[in-house]
Design a protein around this motif. Structure first.
Motif, PDB file in Angstrom:
ATOM      1  N   GLN A 136       0.832  -1.206   0.000  1.00 15.73           N
ATOM      2  CA  GLN A 136       0.000   0.000   0.000  1.00 15.73           C
ATOM      3  C   GLN A 136       0.868   1.258   0.000  1.00 15.73           C
ATOM      4  OE1 GLN A 136      -2.300  -1.820  -1.023  1.00 15.73           O
ATOM      5  NE2 GLN A 136      -4.026  -0.987   0.121  1.00 15.73           N
ATOM      6  N   ALA A 137       1.956   1.228   0.742  1.00 17.65           N
ATOM      7  CA  ALA A 137       2.863   2.383   0.771  1.00 17.65           C
ATOM      8  C   ALA A 137       3.438   2.644  -0.620  1.00 17.65           C
ATOM      9  CB  ALA A 137       3.986   2.140   1.776  1.00 17.65           C
ATOM     10  N   SER A 138       3.803   1.574  -1.317  1.00 19.96           N
ATOM     11  CA  SER A 138       4.356   1.724  -2.660  1.00 19.96           C
ATOM     12  C   SER A 138       3.314   2.273  -3.636  1.00 19.96           C
ATOM     13  CB  SER A 138       4.869   0.385  -3.180  1.00 19.96           C
ATOM     14  OG  SER A 138       5.952  -0.074  -2.402  1.00 19.96           O
ATOM     15  N   LYS A 139       2.079   1.800  -3.522  1.00 19.54           N
ATOM     16  CA  LYS A 139       1.003   2.303  -4.385  1.00 19.54           C
ATOM     17  C   LYS A 139       0.835   3.815  -4.211  1.00 19.54           C
ATOM     18  CE  LYS A 139      -1.822  -1.918  -4.304  1.00 19.54           C
ATOM     19  NZ  LYS A 139      -3.039  -2.530  -3.726  1.00 19.54           N
ATOM     20  N   MET A 140       0.868   4.263  -2.978  1.00 23.11           N
ATOM     21  CA  MET A 140       0.663   5.687  -2.706  1.00 23.11           C
ATOM     22  C   MET A 140       1.830   6.526  -3.202  1.00 23.11           C
ATOM     23  SD  MET A 140      -1.027   5.277   1.077  1.00 23.11           S
ATOM     24  CE  MET A 140      -1.209   7.045   1.346  1.00 23.11           C
ATOM     25  N   GLN A 141       3.036   5.982  -3.100  1.00 24.06           N
ATOM     26  CA  GLN A 141       4.208   6.678  -3.635  1.00 24.06           C
ATOM     27  C   GLN A 141       4.139   6.750  -5.151  1.00 24.06           C
ATOM     28  OE1 GLN A 141       6.872   8.195  -2.302  1.00 24.06           O
ATOM     29  NE2 GLN A 141       6.660   7.730  -0.118  1.00 24.06           N
ATOM     30  N   SER A 142       3.833   5.626  -5.780  1.00 24.55           N
ATOM     31  CA  SER A 142       3.811   5.571  -7.242  1.00 24.55           C
ATOM     32  C   SER A 142       2.762   6.500  -7.840  1.00 24.55           C
ATOM     33  CB  SER A 142       3.543   4.137  -7.708  1.00 24.55           C
ATOM     34  OG  SER A 142       4.570   3.269  -7.309  1.00 24.55           O
ATOM     35  N   SER A 143       1.623   6.591  -7.174  1.00 24.53           N
ATOM     36  CA  SER A 143       0.535   7.415  -7.693  1.00 24.53           C
ATOM     37  C   SER A 143       0.614   8.863  -7.212  1.00 24.53           C
ATOM     38  CB  SER A 143      -0.815   6.807  -7.300  1.00 24.53           C
ATOM     39  OG  SER A 143      -0.913   6.655  -5.899  1.00 24.53           O
ATOM     40  N   GLY A 144       1.601   9.159  -6.382  1.00 26.01           N
ATOM     41  CA  GLY A 144       1.851  10.541  -5.979  1.00 26.01           C
ATOM     42  C   GLY A 144       0.850  11.130  -5.004  1.00 26.01           C
ATOM     43  N   ILE A 145       0.252  10.292  -4.160  1.00 25.68           N
ATOM     44  CA  ILE A 145      -0.750  10.822  -3.219  1.00 25.68           C
ATOM     45  C   ILE A 145      -0.325  10.667  -1.760  1.00 25.68           C
ATOM     46  CG2 ILE A 145      -2.675  10.470  -4.805  1.00 25.68           C
ATOM     47  CD1 ILE A 145      -3.417   7.963  -3.169  1.00 25.68           C
ATOM     48  N   HIS A 146       0.852  10.107  -1.510  1.00 29.35           N
ATOM     49  CA  HIS A 146       1.256   9.822  -0.129  1.00 29.35           C
ATOM     50  C   HIS A 146       1.306  11.069   0.737  1.00 29.35           C
ATOM     51  CE1 HIS A 146       4.899  10.927  -2.300  1.00 29.35           C
ATOM     52  NE2 HIS A 146       5.430  11.262  -1.143  1.00 29.35           N
ATOM     53  N   HIS A 147       1.652  12.207   0.126  1.00 32.06           N
ATOM     54  CA  HIS A 147       1.852  13.419   0.915  1.00 32.06           C
ATOM     55  C   HIS A 147       0.555  14.012   1.459  1.00 32.06           C
ATOM     56  CE1 HIS A 147       0.947  14.822  -3.157  1.00 32.06           C
ATOM     57  NE2 HIS A 147       0.568  15.978  -2.628  1.00 32.06           N
ATOM     58  N   TYR A 148      -0.580  13.552   0.959  1.00 33.38           N
ATOM     59  CA  TYR A 148      -1.861  14.075   1.447  1.00 33.38           C
ATOM     60  C   TYR A 148      -2.232  13.509   2.821  1.00 33.38           C
ATOM     61  CZ  TYR A 148      -2.963  15.944  -3.214  1.00 33.38           C
ATOM     62  OH  TYR A 148      -2.959  16.653  -4.388  1.00 33.38           O
ATOM     63  N   PHE A 149      -1.627  12.404   3.216  1.00 30.56           N
ATOM     64  CA  PHE A 149      -2.130  11.655   4.364  1.00 30.56           C
ATOM     65  C   PHE A 149      -1.205  11.721   5.568  1.00 30.56           C
ATOM     66  CE2 PHE A 149      -3.926   9.843   0.525  1.00 30.56           C
ATOM     67  CZ  PHE A 149      -5.276   9.900   0.837  1.00 30.56           C
ATOM     68  N   GLN A 150      -1.819  11.930   6.721  1.00 26.93           N
ATOM     69  CA  GLN A 150      -1.051  11.986   7.957  1.00 26.93           C
ATOM     70  C   GLN A 150      -0.777  10.600   8.521  1.00 26.93           C
ATOM     71  OE1 GLN A 150      -2.959  14.665  10.717  1.00 26.93           O
ATOM     72  NE2 GLN A 150      -2.298  16.475   9.590  1.00 26.93           N
ATOM     73  N   HIS A 151      -1.747   9.724   8.412  1.00 24.17           N
ATOM     74  CA  HIS A 151      -1.585   8.369   8.940  1.00 24.17           C
ATOM     75  C   HIS A 151      -2.072   7.347   7.917  1.00 24.17           C
ATOM     76  CE1 HIS A 151      -1.821  10.891  12.602  1.00 24.17           C
ATOM     77  NE2 HIS A 151      -0.903  10.053  13.061  1.00 24.17           N
TER      78      HIS A 151
END
Length: 231
Positions: A136-151
């Motif tokens: 899941q962490a990799s998916k969020m990095q690849s799609s460029g949305i990880h920075h929106y989420f605090q947890h």
């Protein structure tokens, strides 16, 4: 209702699992030359996988199987469904699939616009997912949305999976949130919606197929853009 914390599911809600999975399976089909191993149709291969994978995750959500069972058996089950006798091939395909899938970046229509809207409104955004931690962490990095989420709360971190109350309690504690100021947004009726409602959290059902249930969610939307009128 005034919300402060928004808890999003990831797969099928923000991250376009079907499209990303189909691309990964297409890569596998050609790279492993599956046509030479009895898998005559790419379309049948993709359809069989998505159907079996969906059923396996439904079984997981209901507590019938473990995560490891999904990883170890889904391609074997796909080959069986296609009447292809090459079970030993499944292990290599499973590893390749888990390598390729998180690298895919497609999001559902309206996902980025919604996240940007919520961020500009100063909502605190979080992920609650039954998926694998690293995947899941990799998916969020690849799609460029990880920075929106605090947890990012996974069943591995919480020691429980949706719809269990424990994962929602863990998520609220991690975020420093109260149920009455929180909204769960997801596509899975039992895991996301009923799990949240039973815990006293309002729930927005992302429901593009317009499925109906006896219980009414707090909100029912067919497109992510509709959430902007709620938030």
């Amino acid at each position: 209702m005034t919300y402060k914390h928004l808890f999003f599911d990831l797969d099928h809600t923000l991250w376009d699992f079907e499209r990303n999975s189909a691309e990964s399976l297409t890569d596998i089909y050609h790279n492993f030359e599956l046509i030479n191993h009895g898998v005559m149709s790419l379309g049948d291969f993709v359809r069989a996988f998505l159907e079996i994978n969906t059923q396996l995750w439904n079984d997981f959500d209901r507590g019938l199987i473990a995560h490891t069972y999904i990883r170890e058996h889904r391609f074997r089950l796909v080959f069986e469904a296609l009447k292809v006798e090459n079970v030993a091939f499944g292990s290599a395909l499973g590893e390749e699939y888990l390598k390729l899938l998180p690298q895919k970046a497609h999001l559902l229509d309206g996902a980025v616009a919604l996240l940007e809207y919520c961020a500009n409104k100063n909502y605190q955004l979080h992920i609650v997912t039954n998926g694998f931690d690293s995947i899941q962490a990799s998916k969020m990095q690849s799609s460029g949305i990880h920075h929106y989420f605090q947890h990012v709360v996974t069943n591995e971190r919480a020691g429980a999976k949706k719809p269990d109350a424990q994962i929602f309690a863990y998520a609220l504690q991690a975020a420093g949130a109260q149920p009455q100021e929180s909204l769960m947004i997801g596509d899975n009726w039992e895991a996301d919606i009923m799990g949240a409602l039973r815990f006293g959290i309002d729930a927005a059902f992302y429901n593009p197929k317009k499925v109906s249930f006896e219980t009414k969610p707090t909100y029912d939307v067919q497109h992510l853009d509709e959430l902007k009128s709620i938030l």
